[in-house]
Design an enzyme around this catalytic site. Structure first.
Site, PDB file in Angstrom:
ATOM      1  N   ASP A  69      -8.455   1.815   4.227  1.00 28.74           N
ATOM      2  CA  ASP A  69      -9.110   2.947   3.702  1.00 28.74           C
ATOM      3  C   ASP A  69      -9.444   3.979   4.944  1.00 28.74           C
ATOM      4  OD1 ASP A  69     -10.004   4.975   1.816  1.00 28.74           O
ATOM      5  OD2 ASP A  69     -11.759   3.735   1.413  1.00 28.74           O
ATOM      6  N   HIS A  72      -1.466   9.049   6.011  1.00 30.76           N
ATOM      7  CA  HIS A  72      -0.739   7.875   5.750  1.00 30.76           C
ATOM      8  C   HIS A  72       0.239   7.313   6.881  1.00 30.76           C
ATOM      9  CE1 HIS A  72      -3.043   7.918   2.186  1.00 30.76           C
ATOM     10  NE2 HIS A  72      -2.408   9.016   1.399  1.00 30.76           N
ATOM     11  N   LEU A 100       5.216 -15.507   9.664  1.00 29.58           N
ATOM     12  CA  LEU A 100       4.252 -14.727   9.098  1.00 29.58           C
ATOM     13  C   LEU A 100       4.659 -14.225   7.608  1.00 29.58           C
ATOM     14  CD1 LEU A 100       1.711 -12.547  11.026  1.00 29.58           C
ATOM     15  CD2 LEU A 100       2.492 -11.767   8.740  1.00 29.58           C
TER      16      LEU A 100
HETATM   17  C1  FPP Z   1      -6.365   4.567   1.457  1.00 27.61           C
HETATM   18  O1  FPP Z   1      -6.609   5.787   2.300  1.00 27.61           O
HETATM   19  C2  FPP Z   1      -5.012   4.145   1.744  1.00 27.61           C
HETATM   20  C3  FPP Z   1      -3.995   4.494   0.927  1.00 27.61           C
HETATM   21  C4  FPP Z   1      -3.963   4.696  -0.271  1.00 27.61           C
HETATM   22  C5  FPP Z   1      -2.375   4.075   1.479  1.00 27.61           C
HETATM   23  C6  FPP Z   1      -2.278   3.284   2.389  1.00 27.61           C
HETATM   24  C7  FPP Z   1      -1.020   3.217   3.132  1.00 27.61           C
HETATM   25  C8  FPP Z   1      -0.675   2.925   4.298  1.00 27.61           C
HETATM   26  C9  FPP Z   1      -1.563   2.787   5.392  1.00 27.61           C
HETATM   27  C10 FPP Z   1       0.796   3.421   4.853  1.00 27.61           C
HETATM   28  C11 FPP Z   1       1.629   1.980   4.568  1.00 27.61           C
HETATM   29  C12 FPP Z   1       2.315   2.534   3.207  1.00 27.61           C
HETATM   30  C13 FPP Z   1       3.444   1.923   2.762  1.00 27.61           C
HETATM   31  C14 FPP Z   1       3.994   2.737   1.565  1.00 27.61           C
HETATM   32  C15 FPP Z   1       4.014   0.678   3.266  1.00 27.61           C
HETATM   33  P1  FPP Z   1      -7.153   6.994   1.498  1.00 27.61           P
HETATM   34  O2  FPP Z   1      -6.259   8.039   1.416  1.00 27.61           O
HETATM   35  O3  FPP Z   1      -7.997   6.722   0.150  1.00 27.61           O
HETATM   36  O4  FPP Z   1      -8.367   7.595   2.335  1.00 27.61           O
HETATM   37  P2  FPP Z   1      -9.652   8.490   2.407  1.00 27.61           P
HETATM   38  O5  FPP Z   1     -10.623   7.711   1.674  1.00 27.61           O
HETATM   39  O6  FPP Z   1     -10.021   8.862   3.724  1.00 27.61           O
HETATM   40  O7  FPP Z   1      -9.426   9.670   1.293  1.00 27.61           O
END
Ligand code: FPP
Length: 244
Positions: free
Chosen positions: A15, A32, A126
């Site tokens: 997150d 992301h 892994l």
């Molecule tokens: C939450 O942060 C994160 C996500 C919904 C996506 C996580 C994805 C990645 C780390 C990239 C890897 C992806 C793939 C497709 C393999 P948020 O956007 O909710 O953060 P915020 O709370 O700051 O808005």
């Protein structure tokens, strides 16, 4: 020197990507993308630390309600990851598995997921589970539906075996970055005895030192599984159990 206790299975709610980007006046998708770099480094670090299973929450069943450009950005990231990362992971002994409802994904993405799994199927250093269009409630419901369809009795054992993550043991440690302290529909069934670790760091800033901090916290915890401290310290022998 004795080795610290290392969790077999670590699961992560990654997150904070959106906030990381917004603070830099960048589009959320840039967060992301940066999160993907963090994930790559984290996976390597888990391998070096001897962790056998890493499970990450990449796209939740609820993420479809995000702005359309963010949803398409995440789909694109997935496609790029499949093309760019899989050959490398294959060479590093990583077995990739996608966990979640694939039905709403495009034919092309579904084929890509199946190919990535097939390409890495014989690896065993892994297991890397990518939860994509996943929700803990979806998983429990689909497992129950599967058993009902087969006319099988629903027990803890049969339900557990029908879950999408039945190929790995339950997580020992669940980490959530970004300062929030909740599970958000991640691994609801499997979290029963997991140790939880919450980090204030935003996911793009969760580096090797931050992971080591979580691992150190895990190593210092006592896992009792409903027993007393004394029982954990001196587990009952088969003879004790017979006498009881
Ligand atoms: C939450 O942060 C994160 C996500 C919904 C996506 C996580 C994805 C990645 C780390 C990239 C890897 C992806 C793939 C497709 C393999 P948020 O956007 O909710 O953060 P915020 O709370 O700051 O808005």
């Amino acid at each position: 020197m004795t080795q610290p206790r290392i969790p077999h299975h670590v699961a992560i709610v990654m997150d904070g990507n959106g906030r990381w980007a917004t603070r830099r006046y960048l589009p959320r998708v840039a967060g992301h993308k940066k999160g993907m770099d963090t994930l790559r480094a984290c996976l390597r670090h888990c391998g070096e630390r001897g962790i056998k299973v890493l499970t990450v929450f990449a796209f939740s069943s609820e993420n479809w309600s995000r702005p359309a450009d963010e949803v398409s950005g995440l789909m694109e990231l997935l496609a790029v990851a499949l093309a760019r990362e899989i050959p490398q992971l294959r060479g590093e002994g990583v077995r990739v598995q996608f966990v979640g409802d694939r039905a709403p994904l495009s034919e092309k993405v579904r084929a890509g997921l199946a190919q990535a799994e097939a390409d890495t199927a014989s690896n065993n250093r892994l297991v890397f589970n990518v939860c994509f269009n996943y929700g803990g409630r979806w998983d429990i419901a689909q497992a129950a539906a599967k058993l009902a369809e087969r006319g099988e009795p629903i027990t803890e054992k049969s339900l557990g075996a029908a879950l999408a993550l039945a190929h790995v043991p339950d997580p020992d440690l669940i980490i959530r970055t970004g300062g929030e302290e909740r599970l958000s529909n991640f691994l609801l069934w499997q979290a029963a005895y997991a140790e939880l670790f919450f980090s204030e760091r935003l996911w793009p800033e969760f580096d090797a030192a931050a992971l080591d901090e979580a691992l150190a916290a895990y190593a210092s915890r006592e896992r009792r599984y409903g027993m007393t401290s004394e029982q954990v310290a001196a587990p009952a022998t088969p003879a004790d159990r017979k006498a009881a």
